[in-house]
Motif scaffolding. Sequence first.
Motif, PDB file in Angstrom:
ATOM      1  N   HIS A 541     -24.026 -17.783  20.613  1.00  0.00           N
ATOM      2  CA  HIS A 541     -23.438 -18.651  19.598  1.00  0.00           C
ATOM      3  C   HIS A 541     -24.484 -19.650  19.133  1.00  0.00           C
ATOM      4  O   HIS A 541     -24.931 -20.501  19.894  1.00  0.00           O
ATOM      5  CB  HIS A 541     -22.215 -19.397  20.135  1.00  0.00           C
ATOM      6  CG  HIS A 541     -21.579 -20.283  19.105  1.00  0.00           C
ATOM      7  ND1 HIS A 541     -20.913 -21.442  19.420  1.00  0.00           N
ATOM      8  CD2 HIS A 541     -21.539 -20.183  17.756  1.00  0.00           C
ATOM      9  CE1 HIS A 541     -20.479 -22.006  18.307  1.00  0.00           C
ATOM     10  NE2 HIS A 541     -20.850 -21.270  17.280  1.00  0.00           N
ATOM     11  N   ASN A 544     -24.072 -20.366  12.535  1.00  0.00           N
ATOM     12  CA  ASN A 544     -22.876 -19.785  11.926  1.00  0.00           C
ATOM     13  C   ASN A 544     -22.445 -18.467  12.556  1.00  0.00           C
ATOM     14  O   ASN A 544     -21.541 -17.813  12.049  1.00  0.00           O
ATOM     15  CB  ASN A 544     -23.120 -19.556  10.423  1.00  0.00           C
ATOM     16  CG  ASN A 544     -23.364 -20.855   9.689  1.00  0.00           C
ATOM     17  OD1 ASN A 544     -22.793 -21.885  10.031  1.00  0.00           O
ATOM     18  ND2 ASN A 544     -24.207 -20.805   8.671  1.00  0.00           N
ATOM     19  N   THR A 545     -23.087 -18.075  13.651  1.00  0.00           N
ATOM     20  CA  THR A 545     -22.825 -16.758  14.246  1.00  0.00           C
ATOM     21  C   THR A 545     -22.316 -16.891  15.677  1.00  0.00           C
ATOM     22  O   THR A 545     -22.886 -17.630  16.480  1.00  0.00           O
ATOM     23  CB  THR A 545     -24.101 -15.900  14.245  1.00  0.00           C
ATOM     24  OG1 THR A 545     -24.580 -15.785  12.910  1.00  0.00           O
ATOM     25  CG2 THR A 545     -23.823 -14.523  14.810  1.00  0.00           C
ATOM     26  N   LEU A 547     -21.099 -14.121  18.771  1.00  0.00           N
ATOM     27  CA  LEU A 547     -21.014 -12.712  19.162  1.00  0.00           C
ATOM     28  C   LEU A 547     -20.846 -12.611  20.666  1.00  0.00           C
ATOM     29  O   LEU A 547     -21.598 -13.225  21.430  1.00  0.00           O
ATOM     30  CB  LEU A 547     -22.273 -11.958  18.736  1.00  0.00           C
ATOM     31  CG  LEU A 547     -22.339 -10.471  19.116  1.00  0.00           C
ATOM     32  CD1 LEU A 547     -21.242  -9.685  18.422  1.00  0.00           C
ATOM     33  CD2 LEU A 547     -23.707  -9.890  18.791  1.00  0.00           C
ATOM     34  N   ALA A 570     -16.642 -10.949  17.352  1.00  0.00           N
ATOM     35  CA  ALA A 570     -17.704 -11.451  16.472  1.00  0.00           C
ATOM     36  C   ALA A 570     -17.089 -12.318  15.390  1.00  0.00           C
ATOM     37  O   ALA A 570     -15.996 -12.034  14.882  1.00  0.00           O
ATOM     38  CB  ALA A 570     -18.476 -10.297  15.840  1.00  0.00           C
ATOM     39  N   ARG A 571     -17.815 -13.390  15.050  1.00  0.00           N
ATOM     40  CA  ARG A 571     -17.393 -14.276  13.956  1.00  0.00           C
ATOM     41  C   ARG A 571     -18.628 -14.738  13.202  1.00  0.00           C
ATOM     42  O   ARG A 571     -19.574 -15.242  13.796  1.00  0.00           O
ATOM     43  CB  ARG A 571     -16.615 -15.480  14.485  1.00  0.00           C
ATOM     44  CG  ARG A 571     -16.027 -16.357  13.375  1.00  0.00           C
ATOM     45  CD  ARG A 571     -15.239 -17.526  13.970  1.00  0.00           C
ATOM     46  NE  ARG A 571     -14.512 -18.233  12.951  1.00  0.00           N
ATOM     47  CZ  ARG A 571     -15.001 -19.238  12.226  1.00  0.00           C
ATOM     48  NH1 ARG A 571     -16.261 -19.627  12.423  1.00  0.00           N
ATOM     49  NH2 ARG A 571     -14.276 -19.844  11.314  1.00  0.00           N
ATOM     50  N   GLN A 572     -18.600 -14.549  11.892  1.00  0.00           N
ATOM     51  CA  GLN A 572     -19.720 -14.959  11.051  1.00  0.00           C
ATOM     52  C   GLN A 572     -19.217 -15.914   9.979  1.00  0.00           C
ATOM     53  O   GLN A 572     -18.356 -15.571   9.169  1.00  0.00           O
ATOM     54  CB  GLN A 572     -20.379 -13.747  10.389  1.00  0.00           C
ATOM     55  CG  GLN A 572     -21.541 -14.102   9.481  1.00  0.00           C
ATOM     56  CD  GLN A 572     -22.689 -14.758  10.239  1.00  0.00           C
ATOM     57  OE1 GLN A 572     -23.110 -14.271  11.289  1.00  0.00           O
ATOM     58  NE2 GLN A 572     -23.189 -15.871   9.717  1.00  0.00           N
ATOM     59  N   LYS A 573     -19.760 -17.117   9.995  1.00  0.00           N
ATOM     60  CA  LYS A 573     -19.398 -18.110   8.997  1.00  0.00           C
ATOM     61  C   LYS A 573     -20.202 -17.862   7.735  1.00  0.00           C
ATOM     62  O   LYS A 573     -21.434 -17.843   7.749  1.00  0.00           O
ATOM     63  CB  LYS A 573     -19.666 -19.511   9.548  1.00  0.00           C
ATOM     64  CG  LYS A 573     -19.032 -20.631   8.746  1.00  0.00           C
ATOM     65  CD  LYS A 573     -19.203 -21.960   9.451  1.00  0.00           C
ATOM     66  CE  LYS A 573     -18.531 -23.081   8.664  1.00  0.00           C
ATOM     67  NZ  LYS A 573     -18.705 -24.397   9.323  1.00  0.00           N
ATOM     68  N   LEU A 574     -19.509 -17.665   6.608  1.00  0.00           N
ATOM     69  CA  LEU A 574     -20.174 -17.366   5.348  1.00  0.00           C
ATOM     70  C   LEU A 574     -20.528 -18.629   4.574  1.00  0.00           C
ATOM     71  O   LEU A 574     -21.517 -18.657   3.836  1.00  0.00           O
ATOM     72  CB  LEU A 574     -19.281 -16.466   4.479  1.00  0.00           C
ATOM     73  CG  LEU A 574     -18.834 -15.147   5.117  1.00  0.00           C
ATOM     74  CD1 LEU A 574     -17.932 -14.392   4.168  1.00  0.00           C
ATOM     75  CD2 LEU A 574     -20.042 -14.303   5.507  1.00  0.00           C
ATOM     76  N   ALA A 579     -15.050 -17.638   6.734  1.00  0.00           N
ATOM     77  CA  ALA A 579     -15.653 -16.932   7.872  1.00  0.00           C
ATOM     78  C   ALA A 579     -14.961 -15.592   8.051  1.00  0.00           C
ATOM     79  O   ALA A 579     -13.768 -15.438   7.761  1.00  0.00           O
ATOM     80  CB  ALA A 579     -15.534 -17.751   9.144  1.00  0.00           C
ATOM     81  N   LYS A 581     -14.237 -12.320  10.874  1.00  0.00           N
ATOM     82  CA  LYS A 581     -14.168 -12.102  12.320  1.00  0.00           C
ATOM     83  C   LYS A 581     -13.753 -10.660  12.606  1.00  0.00           C
ATOM     84  O   LYS A 581     -12.992 -10.038  11.868  1.00  0.00           O
ATOM     85  CB  LYS A 581     -13.182 -13.076  12.961  1.00  0.00           C
ATOM     86  CG  LYS A 581     -11.817 -13.103  12.317  1.00  0.00           C
ATOM     87  CD  LYS A 581     -10.956 -14.224  12.840  1.00  0.00           C
ATOM     88  CE  LYS A 581      -9.619 -14.262  12.118  1.00  0.00           C
ATOM     89  NZ  LYS A 581      -8.738 -15.330  12.621  1.00  0.00           N
TER      90      LYS A 581
END
Length: 845
Positions: A541, A544-545, A547, A570-574, A579, A581
């Motif tokens: 972590h 913005n990522t 995993l 997984a979560r990716q903040k755009l 975001a 997930k």
Amino acid sequence: MKGNNWLTYCLMFWIVISFGQTNSLPLADYLISIQEQFDVKFSYAVDDVANINIPQPERELNLQQTLQHLNANTLLNFKTIDSRYITVSVLEKTISICGTLVSKETNEALIGASVIIDNTYQGTSTNYNGEFNLTEIPLKATLSISYLGYQTLKISAKTLFNNQQSCPTIALTEDNQMLTEVLITKYLTTGLQKFIDGSIVLNTEEFGNLPGLIEPDILQSIQALPGVESVNESIANINVRGGTNDQNLILWDGIKMYHSGHFFGLISAYNPNLTNKVIVTKNGTSSQYSDGVSSTISMYTKDKIEDTFSGGAGVNLISADAFLEIPVSKKLALHISGRRSITDVISTPTYDNYFERSFQDSDININSNIENSTTSSDFVFYDFTAKLLFDLNKKHRFRANIIGINNNLDYAETITDSDNTTTSKTSNLAQDNLGYGGHWKAQWTKNFSTDVSGNYSRYTVDASDLRVQTEQRLTQANEVLETSIQVKTNYSFTPFLNFLNGYQFNEIGILNETTVTAPSYSRTKKDVLLNHALFTQIEYHKDNTFLRIGLRGNYFQKFDKLLIEPRITARQKLSNQWALKLEGEFKNQSATQIVDFQDDFLGVENRRWILADNNTIPISTSKQASFGVDYSKHNLNIDINGFYKTVDGITASNQGFYNNFQYLSATGSYTAKGIEFLANKTTDKFSTWLSYTYSINNYTFESFTPSVFPNNVDIRHSISLAINYSIIKNLELSLGGIWHSGQPYTKPLEANPTIEINNNYYVNYDQPNIQNVDDFLRLDASLGYTYDFNNTTNISLKAGVRNLSNEDNVINRYYQVDPEDSNNTIEVNNLSLGLTPNVSLRVNF
């Protein structure tokens, strides 16, 4: 001489640079200059004036004006003894402080962090800018500032007050051993938080009101989450994304629990007062957990040794409870809690409604209709917990736990015959779940720690049923014994990368026994299964990522069978608002419950645990994937998830069919797919939310005709709407409602409702689960007020009403052969709770 002048100018320049910009100077230096200027002497303790800055006077003052300036700008009392001597003493008064909390690593504001005055129940939380304010607190108070994922900071109120900034910025340091941070700090209500890995955390100590609840009932509270239902409004029958209740892994401090509810499912069996937090995971489970193909509900008790003795006690219209936190020394503490029903002492409308709801379809109500008969029943429940905490040093911590849960029902029948002869018989049903646990955590280095735990769980249900009409006694027993050992290692490569590895051993044995007299019959079945598991997981972590990837290998020794289970979150903040997930998991389950309508416990409890035999009862396996979008802006959080789940290895006896498949043996699967939506708007004064779940849930049993048909818990549409509002300080109102489409059921064939087989008549059912009962609707409300007697004691009064509009909700419908006309059937409807009030009074100290 020139050198001295140069030194003097440099010194004056430094003083100007140091103090001129802030217009303040150290109090100790200022006192020295006053002594020299007015030829006086101050008498003070060095610690009392240390680290205090005072505003520099804007103009020249005389001695009296100078003392007034000192008294006005410090928490010290400057008193003139005579023309030369002045005493300096600390004032015993309250102060007001403020501050802004940020992350030391990212400098971002920490929203919803707890700021608590030590040894009291006073405190606050930071707002959406990370700011907090406290008024009228003792000068000598110490504050504990905590935030999930960060190290707790202790700081004195005096230090904050004396800071040269009016509201200083305070930086908290990330805890490398807890990378999974909080994503939403106020989720639905205070005390509910959402982690970045998608799990939901319930903090019972800070929990606010939920509609209809008077205390943070753990298993009732999680039903506010989308995708979590209870088709019969029982916490013993929680359905997560279409699963059955036995598919939820329930852990209490690592001890697996096989029983979850008092009053046969209407009240959570877990006392919330010493339960510090509850983590609910629907998908993407950590690889350290096995079992529970639908969800994992992990409860953790308080784990910190406090300096002071504290506790609390409370009573409501169903039960009374108490808990204590006892510090034995700085390294040793004992936490205990207990709760017991009071309904054997006093009868209340709440108890009457609960009793009617629990036993409406049991032998108790059926037998009460026998002519010239009287019946009586006595129902009691209790639970208790104890935890021993020992900190050998800062690196080694030991914990020992025990939990006990008990429900006991005594039922007596008395029949008077035509000769005025009276016959009395007594039946009994008892449920127990007893668990023990031991835990050792060692922090060998800053980056490396180990965790060793051992747990034991024993669940028993025993019933003795004596029928006065037939003189037949039926005794039944279901017993589960489980022993577990787990070893984990945790290594942090960097503050952003964590590596988890471990081994787990489980031995589970299950006994089922039935004995009948007149005629004599006995059946005993006992099975044992050993499971070895290795698991690994890496969690990253940064920025913005997020995993987390895990892998678990389960080896079942008895079957020589290996199951490999991958897990991912997984979560990716755009952007600042959006975001994406992704979650996925494989899981298994070897112990399940079957529903036996012919061999139940007094008609009250018809579920019994059984163990997989890898033949007629396979190990259940699940595969699940979900994808979602998060949106967050201006305190509005929107969460949308689409999910697909398939569970193989279920049995017909596990589902509790009320149709032609009721007495058949078969294995099959179910598939659940749908969309979950949640919109949550919060402010300092209120929180409101709307959740909606749409799902399709179908069985597949190849040996049945039809082979595909709707699941018993196929709830297509479900909506929850609620609001929490702080009317004034310490007074909170909560209103809400739940609506969902009706549960499926099977009707008899209209042309031929019954069928005769071997001189016995049975209901002749139509196509399975193609009908639905009426839609379910329930409105709830609660009101809570807390009064602070002093810094350490408060009293709270809460009132709640469930089913405010007194709806007659049908939660289950089935059919029986009419005993007076074997060619017809009788429709049986099980109803939900009617209008049910409850009130609680609590004192915490």
